[in-house]
Design an enzyme around this catalytic site. Structure first.
Site, PDB file in Angstrom:
ATOM      1  N   VAL A  16       0.829  -1.208   0.000  1.00 31.41           N
ATOM      2  CA  VAL A  16       0.000   0.000   0.000  1.00 31.41           C
ATOM      3  C   VAL A  16       0.865   1.259   0.000  1.00 31.41           C
ATOM      4  N   VAL A 136      -7.582  -0.893  10.267  1.00 26.71           N
ATOM      5  CA  VAL A 136      -7.453  -1.002  11.732  1.00 26.71           C
ATOM      6  C   VAL A 136      -8.794  -1.306  12.388  1.00 26.71           C
ATOM      7  N   GLU A 165      -7.357   2.647   2.630  1.00 27.88           N
ATOM      8  CA  GLU A 165      -7.029   2.443   1.222  1.00 27.88           C
ATOM      9  C   GLU A 165      -7.912   1.336   0.640  1.00 27.88           C
ATOM     10  N   LEU A 167      -7.445   0.189  -2.716  1.00 23.50           N
ATOM     11  CA  LEU A 167      -6.851  -0.403  -3.921  1.00 23.50           C
ATOM     12  C   LEU A 167      -6.856  -1.926  -3.822  1.00 23.50           C
ATOM     13  N   ALA A 168      -6.931  -2.574  -4.974  1.00 21.20           N
ATOM     14  CA  ALA A 168      -6.780  -4.029  -5.014  1.00 21.20           C
ATOM     15  C   ALA A 168      -5.449  -4.345  -5.688  1.00 21.20           C
ATOM     16  N   LYS A 224     -14.012   0.717   6.130  1.00 20.03           N
ATOM     17  CA  LYS A 224     -12.996  -0.107   5.463  1.00 20.03           C
ATOM     18  C   LYS A 224     -13.238  -1.589   5.753  1.00 20.03           C
ATOM     19  N   ASN A 228     -14.590  -4.532   2.834  1.00 20.44           N
ATOM     20  CA  ASN A 228     -13.956  -5.828   2.569  1.00 20.44           C
ATOM     21  C   ASN A 228     -14.885  -6.981   2.929  1.00 20.44           C
ATOM     22  N   ALA A 272     -17.195 -17.317  -9.225  1.00 23.27           N
ATOM     23  CA  ALA A 272     -16.926 -18.459  -8.353  1.00 23.27           C
ATOM     24  C   ALA A 272     -15.460 -18.858  -8.515  1.00 23.27           C
ATOM     25  N   CYS A 280      -5.887  -9.644   3.153  1.00 20.44           N
ATOM     26  CA  CYS A 280      -6.821  -8.779   3.885  1.00 20.44           C
ATOM     27  C   CYS A 280      -8.220  -9.325   4.156  1.00 20.44           C
ATOM     28  N   PHE A 342      -2.303 -15.194  -5.279  1.00 18.30           N
ATOM     29  CA  PHE A 342      -3.699 -15.252  -4.810  1.00 18.30           C
ATOM     30  C   PHE A 342      -4.679 -14.701  -5.827  1.00 18.30           C
ATOM     31  N   LYS A 343      -4.146 -13.978  -6.853  1.00 15.95           N
ATOM     32  CA  LYS A 343      -4.934 -13.535  -7.999  1.00 15.95           C
ATOM     33  C   LYS A 343      -3.956 -13.183  -9.101  1.00 15.95           C
TER      34      LYS A 343
HETATM   35  P1  NAD Z   1       3.129  -4.831   3.970  1.00 18.75           P
HETATM   36  O1  NAD Z   1       3.452  -5.875   4.951  1.00 18.75           O
HETATM   37  O2  NAD Z   1       3.379  -5.051   2.521  1.00 18.75           O
HETATM   38  O3  NAD Z   1       3.918  -3.475   4.351  1.00 18.75           O
HETATM   39  C1  NAD Z   1       3.998  -2.961   5.642  1.00 18.75           C
HETATM   40  C2  NAD Z   1       5.405  -2.418   5.861  1.00 18.75           C
HETATM   41  O4  NAD Z   1       5.444  -1.724   7.109  1.00 18.75           O
HETATM   42  C3  NAD Z   1       6.491  -3.486   5.935  1.00 18.75           C
HETATM   43  O5  NAD Z   1       7.466  -3.260   4.931  1.00 18.75           O
HETATM   44  C4  NAD Z   1       7.086  -3.318   7.346  1.00 18.75           C
HETATM   45  O6  NAD Z   1       8.487  -3.529   7.390  1.00 18.75           O
HETATM   46  C5  NAD Z   1       6.742  -1.891   7.660  1.00 18.75           C
HETATM   47  N1  NAD Z   1       6.697  -1.582   9.099  1.00 18.75           N
HETATM   48  C6  NAD Z   1       6.011  -2.234  10.064  1.00 18.75           C
HETATM   49  N2  NAD Z   1       6.207  -1.633  11.243  1.00 18.75           N
HETATM   50  C7  NAD Z   1       7.027  -0.574  11.029  1.00 18.75           C
HETATM   51  C8  NAD Z   1       7.576   0.429  11.870  1.00 18.75           C
HETATM   52  N3  NAD Z   1       7.305   0.465  13.166  1.00 18.75           N
HETATM   53  N4  NAD Z   1       8.396   1.364  11.308  1.00 18.75           N
HETATM   54  C9  NAD Z   1       8.672   1.331   9.983  1.00 18.75           C
HETATM   55  N5  NAD Z   1       8.159   0.399   9.142  1.00 18.75           N
HETATM   56  C10 NAD Z   1       7.347  -0.533   9.659  1.00 18.75           C
HETATM   57  O7  NAD Z   1       1.596  -4.459   4.202  1.00 18.75           O
HETATM   58  P2  NAD Z   1       0.551  -3.869   3.145  1.00 18.75           P
HETATM   59  O8  NAD Z   1       0.006  -4.966   2.310  1.00 18.75           O
HETATM   60  O9  NAD Z   1       1.138  -2.675   2.497  1.00 18.75           O
HETATM   61  O10 NAD Z   1      -0.617  -3.421   4.122  1.00 18.75           O
HETATM   62  C11 NAD Z   1      -0.472  -2.311   4.985  1.00 18.75           C
HETATM   63  C12 NAD Z   1      -1.831  -1.979   5.582  1.00 18.75           C
HETATM   64  O11 NAD Z   1      -2.719  -1.597   4.535  1.00 18.75           O
HETATM   65  C13 NAD Z   1      -2.500  -3.131   6.310  1.00 18.75           C
HETATM   66  O12 NAD Z   1      -3.194  -2.613   7.413  1.00 18.75           O
HETATM   67  C14 NAD Z   1      -3.472  -3.662   5.285  1.00 18.75           C
HETATM   68  O13 NAD Z   1      -4.586  -4.268   5.885  1.00 18.75           O
HETATM   69  C15 NAD Z   1      -3.895  -2.424   4.548  1.00 18.75           C
HETATM   70  N6  NAD Z   1      -4.325  -2.618   3.162  1.00 18.75           N
HETATM   71  C16 NAD Z   1      -3.660  -3.479   2.337  1.00 18.75           C
HETATM   72  C17 NAD Z   1      -4.043  -3.606   1.005  1.00 18.75           C
HETATM   73  C18 NAD Z   1      -3.333  -4.539   0.057  1.00 18.75           C
HETATM   74  O14 NAD Z   1      -3.796  -4.704  -1.065  1.00 18.75           O
HETATM   75  N7  NAD Z   1      -2.229  -5.154   0.413  1.00 18.75           N
HETATM   76  C19 NAD Z   1      -5.091  -2.824   0.511  1.00 18.75           C
HETATM   77  C20 NAD Z   1      -5.737  -1.941   1.368  1.00 18.75           C
HETATM   78  C21 NAD Z   1      -5.346  -1.848   2.691  1.00 18.75           C
HETATM   79  C1  UGA Z   2      -9.272  -6.495  -1.734  1.00 21.16           C
HETATM   80  C2  UGA Z   2     -10.319  -5.427  -2.072  1.00 21.16           C
HETATM   81  O1  UGA Z   2     -10.837  -5.689  -3.383  1.00 21.16           O
HETATM   82  C3  UGA Z   2      -9.705  -4.024  -2.033  1.00 21.16           C
HETATM   83  O2  UGA Z   2     -10.712  -3.046  -2.259  1.00 21.16           O
HETATM   84  C4  UGA Z   2      -9.074  -3.801  -0.666  1.00 21.16           C
HETATM   85  O3  UGA Z   2      -8.447  -2.538  -0.617  1.00 21.16           O
HETATM   86  C5  UGA Z   2      -8.053  -4.883  -0.396  1.00 21.16           C
HETATM   87  O4  UGA Z   2      -8.700  -6.181  -0.468  1.00 21.16           O
HETATM   88  C6  UGA Z   2      -7.449  -4.813   0.963  1.00 21.16           C
HETATM   89  O5  UGA Z   2      -8.012  -4.221   1.863  1.00 21.16           O
HETATM   90  O6  UGA Z   2      -6.389  -5.419   1.082  1.00 21.16           O
HETATM   91  P1  UGA Z   2      -7.297  -7.688  -3.046  1.00 21.16           P
HETATM   92  O7  UGA Z   2      -7.335  -8.646  -1.915  1.00 21.16           O
HETATM   93  O8  UGA Z   2      -5.991  -7.107  -3.426  1.00 21.16           O
HETATM   94  O9  UGA Z   2      -8.264  -6.446  -2.745  1.00 21.16           O
HETATM   95  O10 UGA Z   2      -7.887  -8.371  -4.362  1.00 21.16           O
HETATM   96  P2  UGA Z   2      -9.380  -8.768  -4.813  1.00 21.16           P
HETATM   97  O11 UGA Z   2      -9.509  -8.434  -6.232  1.00 21.16           O
HETATM   98  O12 UGA Z   2     -10.398  -8.230  -3.906  1.00 21.16           O
HETATM   99  O13 UGA Z   2      -9.356 -10.350  -4.693  1.00 21.16           O
HETATM  100  C7  UGA Z   2      -9.321 -11.007  -3.446  1.00 21.16           C
HETATM  101  C8  UGA Z   2      -9.512 -12.500  -3.642  1.00 21.16           C
HETATM  102  O14 UGA Z   2     -10.844 -12.793  -4.059  1.00 21.16           O
HETATM  103  C9  UGA Z   2      -8.603 -13.094  -4.713  1.00 21.16           C
HETATM  104  O15 UGA Z   2      -8.138 -14.355  -4.297  1.00 21.16           O
HETATM  105  C10 UGA Z   2      -9.531 -13.212  -5.907  1.00 21.16           C
HETATM  106  O16 UGA Z   2      -9.118 -14.193  -6.815  1.00 21.16           O
HETATM  107  C11 UGA Z   2     -10.829 -13.583  -5.232  1.00 21.16           C
HETATM  108  N1  UGA Z   2     -12.037 -13.253  -6.028  1.00 21.16           N
HETATM  109  C12 UGA Z   2     -12.310 -11.967  -6.363  1.00 21.16           C
HETATM  110  C13 UGA Z   2     -12.903 -14.260  -6.394  1.00 21.16           C
HETATM  111  O17 UGA Z   2     -12.690 -15.452  -6.074  1.00 21.16           O
HETATM  112  N2  UGA Z   2     -14.032 -13.944  -7.107  1.00 21.16           N
HETATM  113  C14 UGA Z   2     -14.329 -12.661  -7.464  1.00 21.16           C
HETATM  114  O18 UGA Z   2     -15.375 -12.441  -8.117  1.00 21.16           O
HETATM  115  C15 UGA Z   2     -13.442 -11.650  -7.076  1.00 21.16           C
END
Ligand code: NAD
Ligand code: UGA
Length: 471
Positions: A16, A136, A165, A167-168, A224, A228, A272, A280, A342-343
């Site tokens: 993110v 959170v 956030e 974004l997917a 948020k 999800n 499906a 997440c 995972f996708k």
């Molecule tokens: P991530 O694990 O890829 O990145 C988190 C980073 O934070 C790591 O690189 C880690 O080293 C760093 N970090 C942790 N504690 C720290 C500290 N005290 N000081 C400095 N750096 C520190 O995680 P992510 O996938 O980017 O997700 C971050 C958050 O965003 C989560 O809460 C997640 O639920 C949310 N989120 C993720 C997605 C997604 O698609 N991955 C989408 C929306 C929201």
């Molecule tokens: C998801 C949400 O789509 C984002 O909006 C959100 O920000 C994010 O979680 C997050 O909070 O981390 P993401 O997990 O990156 O994004 O990807 P998705 O496209 O949502 O897919 C999640 C899983 O569901 C994948 O394994 C995908 O293959 C599966 N999926 C999705 C299905 O099996 N069927 C569908 O119709 C859609």
């Protein structure tokens, strides 16, 4: 509200923090953005001259980084220095499910956010806006506010905002360029309103004002988790129906199309699959379930918990279906797994259904040959260990029974079955005649994503099983 000359810092350079900050830097060239992490390795990868080595693979991301890095986008491990200099500090650290103590296996662990709040308070000598970007539990902004207040230097003021956030992965850059909405929660006080206006002005550089939703802090944090939960619920709903389709002669794609054509329901997120994965959905629903329980609402908790239970069942059902179709034994048989992410369009394997299926088949003594266009063997093995507990110690011959291949055809060589785990576009153009020729007969196809041309595969001679379709 002006943003020229603004200094933005982001703690957490992950999936993110990295892409989000790169897009802010691109869309706001007069703002300086510094992305920070404790991981030296991650920051080094973000600074790698070779853009193929960025720590996150996302279509379009390398171009954004190429344009902005060194101009107004910087990656650094100097958390203290960059935070001290910043006007706005995003906190985008990981918030995983707790693995110990109260709430184990359900509650989200916010210790990384607390640690960031302590650092921010300690090093700040000017007023700052603190933006909670991580996902959170509701009321976490209050935790951050109290930690900041208790540790801040005299005369230093902080406003805490929630800006989750949406974004997917796989479409992160497009999602950031054109977000369905930007959500900003803040305190309904003069300082809170000023902070909301300041952050809104940053986004407003490329996002229309009517797409920027402002709410109170708790609505924003909760929305948020709810977004999800609703998305995952749609997948579990259609997956539950896929099982009924397989028993009855209905086709889940036709049902999804017919149902999703009602504009009140809509067509998206009704595909499906062998089960949703990703870092997440499960974590955030478990968090919601835990919160509902903690606030004394067991019926609410039980309702949402079913989304997870259905997903677990779907993954198991798919794996069991493979074994029962192959004459109730896969012991010693080679199985080609196509895809491990995972996708599609991501190299992320966190909570991927492919790991669950692998564990199940390894326990059945199968030999797995895995091909994924973006995922390498160490990442696969680490996810098998981390989420599924499969290690070389407890899984006999793991090194020879779980092998990564350089192509789909190599994976299929000598295999009894191929199984689609991830919907990568390139799988549609595999030379299935060649794959069939190289496989043992009867040759099985298990399409966990409903992406292959099943009529063509049957014409070649494959035994084809598809999620949600009658055999
Ligand atoms: P991530 O694990 O890829 O990145 C988190 C980073 O934070 C790591 O690189 C880690 O080293 C760093 N970090 C942790 N504690 C720290 C500290 N005290 N000081 C400095 N750096 C520190 O995680 P992510 O996938 O980017 O997700 C971050 C958050 O965003 C989560 O809460 C997640 O639920 C949310 N989120 C993720 C997605 C997604 O698609 N991955 C989408 C929306 C929201
Ligand atoms: C998801 C949400 O789509 C984002 O909006 C959100 O920000 C994010 O979680 C997050 O909070 O981390 P993401 O997990 O990156 O994004 O990807 P998705 O496209 O949502 O897919 C999640 C899983 O569901 C994948 O394994 C995908 O293959 C599966 N999926 C999705 C299905 O099996 N069927 C569908 O119709 C859609």
């Amino acid at each position: 509200v002006k943003i020229d000359g603004l200094k933005v810092a982001c703690i957490g350079a992950g999936y993110v923090g990295g892409p989000t900050m790169a897009v802010i830097a691109m869309k706001c060239p007069t703002v300086t953005v510094t992305v920070l992490d404790i991981s030296e390795e991650r920051i080094a990868a973000w600074n790698d001259e070779d853009l193929d080595n960025l720590p996150v693979y996302e279509p379009g991301l390398a171009a954004v980084v190429a344009e902005t890095r060194g101009r107004n986008l910087f990656f650094s491990t100097d958390v203290e220095g960059a935070v001290a200099a910043a006007d706005i500090v995003f906190v985008s650290v990981n918030t995983p499910t707790k693995l110990h103590g109260v709430g184990k296996g359900r509650a989200a662990d916010v210790k990384n956010l607390e640690a960031c709040a302590r650092t921010i308070a300690r090093v700040s000598s000017s007023n700052k806006i603190i933006v909670e970007k991580s996902t959170v539990p509701i009321k976490t902004a209050e935790t951050i506010r109290r930690v900041l207040e208790a540790n801040k230097r005299p005369g230093c003021e902080f406003s805490v905002l929630s800006n989750p956030e949406f974004l997917a992965e796989g479409t992160a850059v497009d999602d950031l360029f054109e977000p369905s909405r930007v959500l900003i929660g803040g305190e309904d006080k003069p300082a809170g309103r000023t902070a909301v206006a300041q952050l809104a002005a940053v986004y407003n550089n490329w996002v229309a004002r009517e797409r920027i939703i402002t709410t109170n802090l708790w609505s924003s944090e909760l929305s948020k988790l709810v977004a999800n939960a609703f998305l995952a619920q749609r997948i579990s709903s259609i997956n539950s129906i896929s099982a009924l389709c397989e028993r009855t002669g209905a086709d889940v794609s036709e049902v999804a199309r017919a149902v999703g054509s009602d504009h009140r329901i809509g067509p998206n997120f009704l595909k499906a699959s062998l089960g949703f994965g990703g870092s997440c959905f499960q974590k955030d629903i478990l968090n919601l379930v835990y919160l509902a329980e903690r606030f004394g609402l067991p019926e609410v908790a039980a309702y949402w918990e079913q989304v997870i239970a259905m997903n677990e069942w779907q993954k198991r059902r798919f794996a069991e279906g493979m074994v029962s179709s192959m004459f109730n034994s896969v012991s010693g048989k080679r199985i080609a797994l196509l895809g491990f992410a995972f996708k599609k369009d991501t190299a992320d394997v966190r909570e991927t259904a492919a790991a669950y299926v692998s564990k199940f088949l390894l326990e059945e003594r199968a030999h797995l040959r895995v091909y994924d266009p973006k995922v390498r063997l160490p990442a696969m093995l680490s996810e098998l260990d981390y989420t599924c507990g499969v290690t070389p110690e407890n899984c006999p011959d793991l090194a020879t029974r779980f092998v990564s291949c350089a192509s789909a055809l190599e994976a299929c060589d000598g295999a009894d079955a191929l199984a689609v785990m991830t919907e990568w576009d390139e799988f549609a153009s595999i030379d299935f005649e060649a794959a069939f020729a190289a496989m043992r007969k009867p040759a099985f196809v298990f399409d966990g994503r409903n992406v292959l041309d099943h009529a063509k595969l049957r014409a070649i001679g494959f035994q084809v099983y598809v999620i949600g379709k009658p055999t």
